[in-house]
Design an enzyme around this catalytic site. Structure first.
Site, PDB file in Angstrom:
ATOM      1  N   THR A  63       2.491  -1.279  -4.223  1.00  0.00           N
ATOM      2  CA  THR A  63       2.904  -2.347  -5.127  1.00  0.00           C
ATOM      3  C   THR A  63       2.949  -1.762  -6.528  1.00  0.00           C
ATOM      4  O   THR A  63       1.920  -1.410  -7.111  1.00  0.00           O
ATOM      5  CB  THR A  63       1.921  -3.531  -5.076  1.00  0.00           C
ATOM      6  OG1 THR A  63       1.948  -4.096  -3.761  1.00  0.00           O
ATOM      7  CG2 THR A  63       2.315  -4.603  -6.072  1.00  0.00           C
ATOM      8  N   LYS A  92       7.760  -8.718  -4.387  1.00  0.00           N
ATOM      9  CA  LYS A  92       6.297  -8.661  -4.279  1.00  0.00           C
ATOM     10  C   LYS A  92       5.643  -9.331  -5.491  1.00  0.00           C
ATOM     11  O   LYS A  92       4.586  -9.964  -5.368  1.00  0.00           O
ATOM     12  CB  LYS A  92       5.834  -7.205  -4.163  1.00  0.00           C
ATOM     13  CG  LYS A  92       4.310  -7.042  -4.020  1.00  0.00           C
ATOM     14  CD  LYS A  92       3.766  -7.733  -2.771  1.00  0.00           C
ATOM     15  CE  LYS A  92       2.231  -7.641  -2.688  1.00  0.00           C
ATOM     16  NZ  LYS A  92       1.765  -6.285  -2.338  1.00  0.00           N
ATOM     17  N   LYS A 134      -3.998  -5.829 -11.451  1.00  0.00           N
ATOM     18  CA  LYS A 134      -2.944  -4.821 -11.606  1.00  0.00           C
ATOM     19  C   LYS A 134      -1.599  -5.400 -11.231  1.00  0.00           C
ATOM     20  O   LYS A 134      -0.603  -5.259 -11.965  1.00  0.00           O
ATOM     21  CB  LYS A 134      -3.276  -3.596 -10.741  1.00  0.00           C
ATOM     22  CG  LYS A 134      -2.304  -2.427 -10.872  1.00  0.00           C
ATOM     23  CD  LYS A 134      -1.247  -2.374  -9.774  1.00  0.00           C
ATOM     24  CE  LYS A 134      -1.811  -2.097  -8.416  1.00  0.00           C
ATOM     25  NZ  LYS A 134      -0.743  -1.933  -7.389  1.00  0.00           N
TER      26      LYS A 134
END
Length: 291
Positions: free
Chosen positions: A101, A176, A244
């Site tokens: 990711t 995502k 994150k």
């Protein structure tokens, strides 16, 4: 059984079982991890009769003969670092698949680098958590070219219940981001509902059993409500990782002019959890800051 030679770079909680599914499917798998002990641990599990597996002590050795290289590392810096090392030795006609990711920018950057080397590239972040990886039930969001996706999809299907090409390079990472935006709001809503119910003196397990059969149902409710009520958070997808991911989404929002007010708020709530020492707790630990 397949004649394809595949490499898997990064054996964290996701990559470790994903690479294992490829080995079980009969592919010749070479793994690499920065901590070599983890690669040796993987080898000790999957080096069984009939398996063609190996562990390499460097990225270039792991990738030099691979038809497909899968990568699942930490962040943009790791993607660029490991990806550059891999591309230095990968052969024309091979494919690099990034399951990390990361940002859409790094995906587009690697796509162009690969294109110049006649190497295919897919940005392919996954959803489903550690359990999804272990059970081969991940969902994969993909950006890239149709021809490359068609080549790699049968291989990825060994650890995915569903994968979908969503557009040009970077589209997988953008999807995502949407996934994580949704999760952040849902977990916060669930945390507030459980907090409310506890303060109201209700049997929250019984309430969840009822409302999970209606419109409030979600994966988070089905899989995290009971552990939240038990104050159990030492597992799952870490708060540090979620922050994150949310910061990647917030940064992209600043670029495209979208408003992510709730996401920004929940990100700060996760910062509160980090201050409580919960950086490695599961994302469902949002409940702790309400107590």
């Amino acid at each position: 059984m397949s004649n394809l030679k595949v490499s898997f770079l990064g054996l964290g909680v996701m990559g470790f079982p994903m690479a294992g599914h490829l080995s079980k499917a009969g592919y010749a798998v070479t793994v690499y991890n920065r901590t070599s002990q983890k690669a040796q641990q993987w080898l000790s599990i999957y080096d069984t009769d009939g398996a063609t597996v190996s562990a390499s002590d460097s990225v270039d050795k792991a990738c030099e003969n691979a038809d497909i290289v899968f990568m699942c590392v930490g962040n943009d810096y790791d993607v660029r670092d490991v990806g550059t090392q891999a591309l230095a030795v990968m052969k024309a006609g091979s494919v690099l698949v990034d399951h990390t990711t990361a940002s859409a920018d790094i995906a587009r950057e690697l796509y162009e680098t690969c294109k110049n080397k006649q190497i295919g590239f897919l940005d392919a972040p996954v959803s489903g958590g550690q359990a999804g990886a272990e059970n081969g039930q991940l969902t994969i969001m993909i950006g890239g070219d149709e021809a490359v996706y068609s080549t790699v999809e049968p291989v990825m299907s060994n650890y995915a219940r569903h994968s979908q090409l969503l557009g040009k390079s970077g589209s997988g990472q953008l999807a995502k981001m949407m996934n994580q935006i949704c999760i952040a709001g849902i977990v916060q809503g669930l945390a507030e509902a459980l907090h409310f119910g506890q303060r109201a003196g209700l049997d929250c397990n019984a309430v969840v059993d009822v409302i999970s059969k209606g419109a409030a149902q979600s994966w988070q409710m089905e899989n995290r409500a009971s552990t939240m009520l038990n104050n159990s958070f030492d597992f799952g997808f870490a708060v540090d990782w979620m922050r994150k991911d949310l910061n990647i989404a917030l940064d992209e929002a600043r670029k495209n002019g979208s408003t992510l007010a709730l996401t920004a708020l929940v990100d700060q709530y996760y910062a509160d959890v980090q201050k409580l020492g919960g950086g490695r707790w599961d994302t469902s630990s949002l409940l702790t800051r309400l107590k």
